[in-house]
Design a protein around this motif. Sequence first.
Motif, mmCIF file in Angstrom:
data_model
loop_
_atom_site.group_PDB
_atom_site.id
_atom_site.type_symbol
_atom_site.label_atom_id
_atom_site.label_comp_id
_atom_site.label_asym_id
_atom_site.label_seq_id
_atom_site.Cartn_x
_atom_site.Cartn_y
_atom_site.Cartn_z
ATOM 1 N N ILE A 143 0.847 -1.206 0.000
ATOM 2 C CA ILE A 143 0.000 0.000 0.000
ATOM 3 C C ILE A 143 0.877 1.247 0.000
ATOM 4 N N GLY A 144 1.981 1.197 0.734
ATOM 5 C CA GLY A 144 2.925 2.320 0.742
ATOM 6 C C GLY A 144 3.522 2.572 -0.636
ATOM 7 N N VAL A 145 3.813 1.494 -1.377
ATOM 8 C CA VAL A 145 4.353 1.625 -2.733
ATOM 9 C C VAL A 145 3.317 2.248 -3.664
ATOM 10 N N TRP A 167 3.327 6.207 -5.638
ATOM 11 C CA TRP A 167 3.047 6.542 -7.037
ATOM 12 C C TRP A 167 1.711 7.262 -7.208
ATOM 13 N N GLY A 168 1.062 7.596 -6.087
ATOM 14 C CA GLY A 168 -0.182 8.356 -6.167
ATOM 15 C C GLY A 168 -1.401 7.529 -6.523
ATOM 16 N N LEU A 169 -1.295 6.217 -6.451
ATOM 17 C CA LEU A 169 -2.403 5.325 -6.819
ATOM 18 C C LEU A 169 -3.259 5.031 -5.589
ATOM 19 N N LEU A 170 -3.887 6.065 -5.053
ATOM 20 C CA LEU A 170 -4.617 5.924 -3.796
ATOM 21 C C LEU A 170 -5.899 5.115 -3.962
ATOM 22 N N ASP A 171 -6.618 5.311 -5.061
ATOM 23 C CA ASP A 171 -7.837 4.528 -5.288
ATOM 24 C C ASP A 171 -7.508 3.046 -5.444
ATOM 25 N N GLU A 172 -6.425 2.759 -6.161
ATOM 26 C CA GLU A 172 -5.997 1.370 -6.331
ATOM 27 C C GLU A 172 -5.589 0.765 -4.989
ATOM 28 N N SER A 218 -9.581 -3.481 0.209
ATOM 29 C CA SER A 218 -10.933 -4.070 0.253
ATOM 30 C C SER A 218 -10.953 -5.514 -0.235
ATOM 31 N N LYS A 219 -9.942 -5.908 -1.026
ATOM 32 C CA LYS A 219 -9.893 -7.262 -1.582
ATOM 33 C C LYS A 219 -8.909 -8.169 -0.843
ATOM 34 N N MET A 220 -8.382 -7.697 0.278
ATOM 35 C CA MET A 220 -7.464 -8.525 1.058
ATOM 36 C C MET A 220 -8.163 -9.801 1.532
ATOM 37 N N PRO A 221 -7.445 -10.915 1.580
ATOM 38 C CA PRO A 221 -8.066 -12.187 1.971
ATOM 39 C C PRO A 221 -8.364 -12.304 3.467
ATOM 40 N N PHE A 222 -7.953 -11.306 4.230
ATOM 41 C CA PHE A 222 -8.239 -11.287 5.661
ATOM 42 C C PHE A 222 -8.466 -9.834 6.087
ATOM 43 N N LYS A 223 -8.981 -9.662 7.273
ATOM 44 C CA LYS A 223 -9.281 -8.320 7.760
ATOM 45 C C LYS A 223 -7.986 -7.527 7.931
ATOM 46 N N PRO A 224 -7.873 -6.355 7.289
ATOM 47 C CA PRO A 224 -6.626 -5.584 7.380
ATOM 48 C C PRO A 224 -6.386 -5.050 8.789
ATOM 49 N N GLU A 225 -5.145 -5.126 9.213
ATOM 50 C CA GLU A 225 -4.773 -4.546 10.499
ATOM 51 C C GLU A 225 -4.653 -3.033 10.344
ATOM 52 N N ILE A 226 -4.577 -2.350 11.456
ATOM 53 C CA ILE A 226 -4.561 -0.885 11.429
ATOM 54 C C ILE A 226 -3.315 -0.353 10.714
ATOM 55 N N SER A 227 -2.222 -1.123 10.708
ATOM 56 C CA SER A 227 -0.990 -0.684 10.032
ATOM 57 C C SER A 227 -1.212 -0.504 8.534
ATOM 58 N N VAL A 228 -2.107 -1.311 7.962
ATOM 59 C CA VAL A 228 -2.403 -1.212 6.532
ATOM 60 C C VAL A 228 -3.143 0.090 6.240
ATOM 61 N N TRP A 229 -4.143 0.389 7.078
ATOM 62 C CA TRP A 229 -4.891 1.642 6.900
ATOM 63 C C TRP A 229 -4.004 2.854 7.149
ATOM 64 N N ARG A 230 -3.102 2.738 8.114
ATOM 65 C CA ARG A 230 -2.199 3.869 8.394
ATOM 66 C C ARG A 230 -1.266 4.128 7.217
ATOM 67 N N ALA A 231 -0.840 3.075 6.526
ATOM 68 C CA ALA A 231 0.015 3.245 5.353
ATOM 69 C C ALA A 231 -0.721 4.050 4.278
ATOM 70 N N LEU A 232 -2.022 3.762 4.122
ATOM 71 C CA LEU A 232 -2.814 4.504 3.146
ATOM 72 C C LEU A 232 -3.055 5.940 3.608
#
Length: 246
Positions: free
Chosen positions: A18-20, A24-29, A35-49
């Motif tokens: 997500i940081g990568v 590159w500015g691909l925030l929607d992607e 949203s398509k992760m195979p498991f519930k995202p941890e807060i670190s994933v949302w913080r990266a976004l």
Amino acid sequence: MKAVYDIEPTSEHFASFIGVLGFWGLLDEAEDTISKMPFKPEISVWRALLDSCRIRMNTTVGKRVVKRILAMEPKDPSSYILLLNLYSASGRWDCSEMVRDDMRKRGFLKHPGRSWFIHNNKIHPFYARDKSDPQVKDIYSGLEILIVECMKAGYVPDTSFVLHEVEEHQKKDFLYYHSAKLAATYGLLTNKPGKPIRVVKNILLCGDCHNFLKYLSIVAKRAIHVRDASGFHYFSNGQCSCKDYW
């Protein structure tokens, strides 16, 4: 990863990816990937976004991400502060005031930015527009000279980093005397010639201070080390070790 390397991706892998995408500015992607992760995202994933939203000044995605984070950690004030700064930087003062009101109701405080420079085993702290140091006249006059010299070298003040609703002609006064600029100036005044300048800051460097310090490393012919909330910055010859992504 699973198909090629037989490695099951973890939240850490997704947060890095997500940081990568954010780089590159691909925030929607990036949001779609979460949203398509195979498991519930941890807060670190949302913080990266959310961090990518800060860098890209994207309040639309940022607001959605903050809601996700607050649903997971409702007592964390840092997400409110980041959203507040996003709104302020984009000139949406009514929205930023709403966030401030919400923070007050929840009892959250926004700690002011502060920078420190250590000289002769003594800590010298600075707030924005701070005039408490005994050498305040030398610091302010020195900084004004450095700003002029940096502007000659190509520095252009960016008033979008003034997170206060003030008149345009007042914004440069707010911008010029940020704590990191004051601390770096004090370091140049007191450190031995040729020695690197080391500054510590309790929050992220604003974009204008970051740009100013790059030019200052050219004008002063000094290496400048800054430790902020994102990590370490090493300014030398007009470049920063973070490659302008922090």
